[in-house]
Design an enzyme around this catalytic site. Structure first.
Site, PDB file in Angstrom:
ATOM      1  CG  ASP A   1      -1.773  -1.225   1.345  1.00 34.23           C
ATOM      2  OD1 ASP A   1      -2.397  -1.620   0.343  1.00 34.23           O
ATOM      3  OD2 ASP A   1      -1.777  -1.834   2.430  1.00 34.23           O
TER       4      ASP A   1
ATOM      5  CE  LYS B   1       3.102  -2.422  -4.675  1.00 29.88           C
ATOM      6  NZ  LYS B   1       2.720  -2.118  -3.285  1.00 29.88           N
TER       7      LYS B   1
ATOM      8  N   GLY C   1      -3.748  -4.328  -4.501  1.00 32.03           N
ATOM      9  CA  GLY C   1      -4.565  -3.213  -4.969  1.00 32.03           C
ATOM     10  C   GLY C   1      -3.714  -2.021  -5.334  1.00 32.03           C
ATOM     11  CG  HIS C   2      -1.319  -1.434  -8.138  1.00 34.51           C
ATOM     12  ND1 HIS C   2      -0.272  -1.225  -7.268  1.00 34.51           N
ATOM     13  CD2 HIS C   2      -1.038  -2.590  -8.780  1.00 34.51           C
ATOM     14  CE1 HIS C   2       0.599  -2.218  -7.387  1.00 34.51           C
ATOM     15  NE2 HIS C   2       0.159  -3.062  -8.287  1.00 34.51           N
TER      16      HIS C   2
ATOM     17  CD  GLN D   1       0.660  -9.034  -2.530  1.00 33.24           C
ATOM     18  OE1 GLN D   1       1.427  -9.621  -3.272  1.00 33.24           O
ATOM     19  NE2 GLN D   1      -0.637  -9.022  -2.755  1.00 33.24           N
TER      20      GLN D   1
END
Length: 428
Positions: free
Chosen positions: A13, A16, A40-41, A224
């Protein structure tokens, strides 16, 4: 032209997607190399927020070819839901390439993930329940289902599914008191995606290596982060894959000699989702302030993130193990308004000072942070576009983190928007 890895240096988180987006139209391929839809991005473009869980964040770059590598585990229902959501918003996803060797998350993987985590009680890991761990487990046990298996004969696919669910059905019935999984239903569901998937399936190692040979820029997106890596992270509170720089090579079929830059992404403070040690965690008003001000809720799960001050030992360890050439620091704007900002520069473990992360996991769990107070600033920095635009205190904060982490800070995020970044050094 370079192969560039962008990866998290904390517990995920870190932003990225934003760092990836900063490379803009100079990238020819954007490649996911590990994890699944447990990641999640979030990328904000022209005021619009896009959340991707399985697709590369670089899919929003119209000039780049998005690729899902062999190291990723794919939930096909999620893949197509995500693609359809982007199509509805006018994003072209027709150029997506998927590795024929990537493993598929089947319905029984999600079932096993949920029941085992539920029955683990105090020993739970804090998984997302998406079936990621069980899919990687089947991969290592050599009973996994790969993308290419969908295009084999129905008979062969059925046999592989039966082999995969044999022991699982014993556990479900005799231990968890659940109904057995029917192979026929699993096969039907998997094959329902085959026709749409087939045009995307590619020999991705050859595609990417030929691209590098032709002078193309290949961006490898890690899911991650280093400290969630199954080998190098805070085991057992880790993911089931290798989001480290080495994982980019095994997860795509591109050798280490093709990698030119490794960019570690670090948040200007620290967050974590799920269980596991977190020395600088704040269970007080300061932690709640970071969570609320920073919008620290999981993109994938919606769970509130655990929050704490910047831990230089965590980022420095990632820099060493991955060979960071650069660090991109995100969310510096969140810290505006503080008189002083604590930075963890060492740990106290039973009266012994540790200047690096201890190799013993028990010592890490018992670590008390030793803080250095750095002067804060009150100015709004969201409009800064050069390092000189930042207040002196903000610049000093960045320079101090750079000293502590052992890698140059080349970019800084000062807001959620694509344009809200300060670039100190070119990332290409």
């Amino acid at each position: 032209m370079p192969g560039i890895i962008v990866m998290g240096s904390q517990w995920g988180d870190e932003g990225k997607g934003k760092a990836t987006d900063q490379l803009g139209d100079r990238v020819d391929f954007t490649v996911r190399y590990s994890g699944g839809n447990n990641a999640g991005h979030t990328v904000v473009v022209n005021g619009e927020s896009y959340a991707m869980h399985l697709l590369p964040a670089g899919i929003l770059n119209e000039k780049a070819t998005p690729v899902i590598g062999n190291g990723v585990v794919i939930d096909l229902s999620v893949l197509f839901e995500e693609m359809d959501a982007l199509i509805e918003r006018g994003v072209d996803v027709s150029n997506l390439k998927v590795s024929s060797a990537a493993h598929i998350i089947a319905p029984y993987h999600r079932t096993m993930d949920k029941v085992t985590e539920r029955f683990a009680g105090k020993r739970r890991i804090g998984t997302t329940g998406r079936g990621i761990g069980p899919t990687y487990s089947d991969k290592i046990n050599r009973i996994g289902i790969r993308v290419q298996d969908l295009f084999d004969s129905r008979e062969n696919l059925h046999a592989k599914v039966e082999a995969a669910i044999d022991q699982k059905n014993q556990l479900l019935a005799k231990v968890y008191n659940r109904r057995a999984i029917e192979a026929d239903r699993v096969v039907e569901e998997l094959l329902s995606y085959a026709d749409r998937l087939k045009p995307m399936v590619t020999d991705t190692p050859r595609l990417l290596n030929e691209g590098l040979d032709a002078g193309k820029v290949v961006l490898f997106e890690g899911a991650q982060a280093h400290h969630l890596d199954v080998d190098h992270g805070t085991y057992p509170y880790v993911t089931s894959s290798n989001p480290t720089a080495g994982g980019a090579c095994t997860g795509t079929g591109v050798g280490p000699t093709r990698i030119d830059r490794v960019i570690g992404i670090a948040k200007a403070y620290t967050t974590r989702v799920g269980e596991g040690p977190f020395p600088t965690e704040l269970n007080d008003e300061a932690g709640e302030w970071l969570r609320t001000t920073g919008g620290e809720f999981g993109v994938t799960t919606g769970r509130p993130r655990r929050c704490g001050w910047f831990d230089a030992l965590v980022v420095e360890a990632a820099a060493v193990a991955n060979g960071f050439t650069d660090i991109f620091l995100t969310k510096l704007d969140i810290l505006s308004g503080l008189d002083t900002i604590p930075v963890c520069v060492a740990y106290d473990v039973n009266g012994v000072r540790h200047d690096h992360m201890p190799m013993n996991q028990r010592d890490l769990a018992m670590a008390t942070p030793i803080y250095e107070e750095v002067p804060g600033w009150h100015e709004d920095i969201s409009g800064a576009r050069s390092f000189e635009d930042l207040p002196i205190a903000a610049r000093d904060y960045v320079k101090r983190l750079e000293e502590l982490c052992g890698a140059r800070i080349s970019g800084i995020g000062v807001g959620p928007g694509r344009e809200q970044a300060v670039m100190i050094n070119d990332l290409l």
